[in-house]
Design a protein around this motif. Sequence first.
Motif, short mmCIF file in Angstrom:
data_model
loop_
_atom_site.label_atom_id
_atom_site.label_comp_id
_atom_site.label_asym_id
_atom_site.label_seq_id
_atom_site.Cartn_x
_atom_site.Cartn_y
_atom_site.Cartn_z
N PRO A 236 0.82 -1.21 0.00
CA PRO A 236 0.00 0.00 0.00
C PRO A 236 0.85 1.27 0.00
CG PRO A 236 -0.89 -1.59 1.54
CD PRO A 236 0.43 -2.14 1.08
N GLU A 237 2.00 1.22 0.67
CA GLU A 237 2.88 2.39 0.74
C GLU A 237 3.45 2.75 -0.63
OE1 GLU A 237 2.04 0.83 4.54
OE2 GLU A 237 2.95 -0.21 2.83
N GLU A 238 3.69 1.73 -1.47
CA GLU A 238 4.19 2.01 -2.82
C GLU A 238 3.13 2.70 -3.67
OE1 GLU A 238 7.52 -1.49 -3.55
OE2 GLU A 238 5.40 -2.05 -3.53
N ILE A 239 1.88 2.29 -3.51
CA ILE A 239 0.79 2.96 -4.22
C ILE A 239 0.62 4.39 -3.69
CG2 ILE A 239 -1.64 2.89 -4.83
CD1 ILE A 239 0.02 0.62 -6.01
N ALA A 240 0.68 4.53 -2.37
CA ALA A 240 0.52 5.86 -1.77
C ALA A 240 1.61 6.81 -2.25
CB ALA A 240 0.56 5.74 -0.24
N GLY A 241 2.84 6.32 -2.36
CA GLY A 241 3.92 7.17 -2.84
C GLY A 241 3.67 7.66 -4.25
N ALA A 242 3.11 6.80 -5.09
CA ALA A 242 2.80 7.19 -6.46
C ALA A 242 1.66 8.21 -6.49
CB ALA A 242 2.44 5.97 -7.29
N ILE A 243 0.69 8.04 -5.59
CA ILE A 243 -0.42 9.01 -5.50
C ILE A 243 0.12 10.38 -5.10
CG2 ILE A 243 -2.46 9.64 -4.14
CD1 ILE A 243 -3.13 6.62 -4.05
N ILE A 244 1.02 10.41 -4.15
CA ILE A 244 1.60 11.69 -3.71
C ILE A 244 2.33 12.37 -4.86
CG2 ILE A 244 3.26 12.78 -2.14
CD1 ILE A 244 0.65 11.81 -0.81
N PHE A 245 3.01 11.59 -5.69
CA PHE A 245 3.66 12.15 -6.87
C PHE A 245 2.64 12.85 -7.76
CE2 PHE A 245 4.37 11.27 -11.45
CZ PHE A 245 5.39 12.19 -11.68
N LEU A 246 1.50 12.22 -7.99
CA LEU A 246 0.47 12.83 -8.83
C LEU A 246 -0.12 14.08 -8.19
CD1 LEU A 246 -1.41 9.62 -10.07
CD2 LEU A 246 0.15 11.07 -11.40
N LEU A 247 -0.18 14.09 -6.86
CA LEU A 247 -0.69 15.28 -6.17
C LEU A 247 0.30 16.44 -6.27
CD1 LEU A 247 -2.15 13.82 -2.83
CD2 LEU A 247 -3.40 14.40 -4.91
N GLU A 248 1.57 16.15 -6.08
CA GLU A 248 2.56 17.22 -5.94
C GLU A 248 3.07 17.76 -7.27
OE1 GLU A 248 4.67 16.50 -1.65
OE2 GLU A 248 5.47 15.34 -3.34
N ASN A 249 3.09 16.95 -8.31
CA ASN A 249 3.64 17.40 -9.59
C ASN A 249 2.54 18.09 -10.40
OD1 ASN A 249 4.64 17.56 -12.30
ND2 ASN A 249 6.18 16.03 -11.77
N SER A 250 2.65 19.39 -10.51
CA SER A 250 1.59 20.19 -11.14
C SER A 250 1.45 19.97 -12.63
CB SER A 250 1.84 21.67 -10.86
OG SER A 250 1.77 21.94 -9.48
N MET A 251 2.39 19.28 -13.26
CA MET A 251 2.28 19.01 -14.69
C MET A 251 1.54 17.72 -15.00
SD MET A 251 3.42 21.58 -16.28
CE MET A 251 3.49 20.94 -17.96
N MET A 252 1.19 16.96 -13.97
CA MET A 252 0.49 15.70 -14.18
C MET A 252 -1.01 15.96 -14.27
SD MET A 252 3.09 13.85 -14.40
CE MET A 252 2.21 12.32 -14.71
N ASN A 253 -1.57 15.74 -15.46
CA ASN A 253 -3.00 15.97 -15.65
C ASN A 253 -3.52 15.02 -16.72
OD1 ASN A 253 -5.49 17.10 -15.21
ND2 ASN A 253 -5.09 18.98 -16.35
#
Length: 282
Positions: A236-253
């Motif tokens: 679950p922590e590996e999935i959570a880390g990837a989610i945080i990347f999508l939250l923090e990187n403003s170019m991901m849309n």
Amino acid sequence: MILDGKAFVITGGLGSIGSATAAIIVEKGGYAIIFDILPEDVAQEKIKTFKNPEKYVYSKTDITSQEVLEQSLKDALSKLPKGSLFGAVHCAAVNPNRPWTSKMSDKLKDFETVLRVNAYGTFMVDALVADAINSQYPPLDIFHERVTEERGVIVNLSSVVGHTPPARCLTYGPSKTCVLGITEAAADFLAPSGIRVNSIAPALVISPLMQSGDRLKYFQDAVEGYSMFPRRFTTPEEIAGAIIFLLENSMMNAFHLKVDAGWRQITSWANGIDPRKSVVVE
């Protein structure tokens, strides 16, 4: 995008992926608005065991009811700093977990259920959270105005079986395919409001259900046979880390991120063995 001071709705927030994601958001200075189906007292006892429990707000809710979800949002936001809502991580979903039969029509009721929760529920969460974010700002005519600042971000939980649904996910897989379409449509619709929308697709995630009985052997064989590397379940922590990347990187849309070790979802009839006889597959 900085998470500090920002609040995120996390549906299924007391599950494995949801709670792991909430923990990182809180660690980074944000607030976790937890929506789940556990009774209030049970949920609060669980939250007390988390770090910084004062940064969590809980509401027992129904993601398929507009009235209930709107009230849950209203109640939660009344307990947080004004204007702090910044997005959602939508993890809540259902999976029938029923035996595989040879009659496709046996799945009709299951299909109705998973579409209601996994597809309609995703649209509902995205829509109401986005509207709540926009309500924090002056009214915007999205057909004539486009904001330049980032106002929010939503991450929907899809699945690798939503990208290529196999037979063993006859109803769940297509319901997660709907999540992919909702994500792209919502990203385009909410772009003028400065709200990004992405999806994340896990493969086989460690959970008590996944590690039980015949199910463990069935899926362990699938990982060994059809994953590239690493050949193991995802944490679950590996999935959570990837989610945080999508939250923090403003170019991901409008992006669909697979976290699957290159796993290929196929129905294996190796050695002439009928896989439907060996495991509860959905």
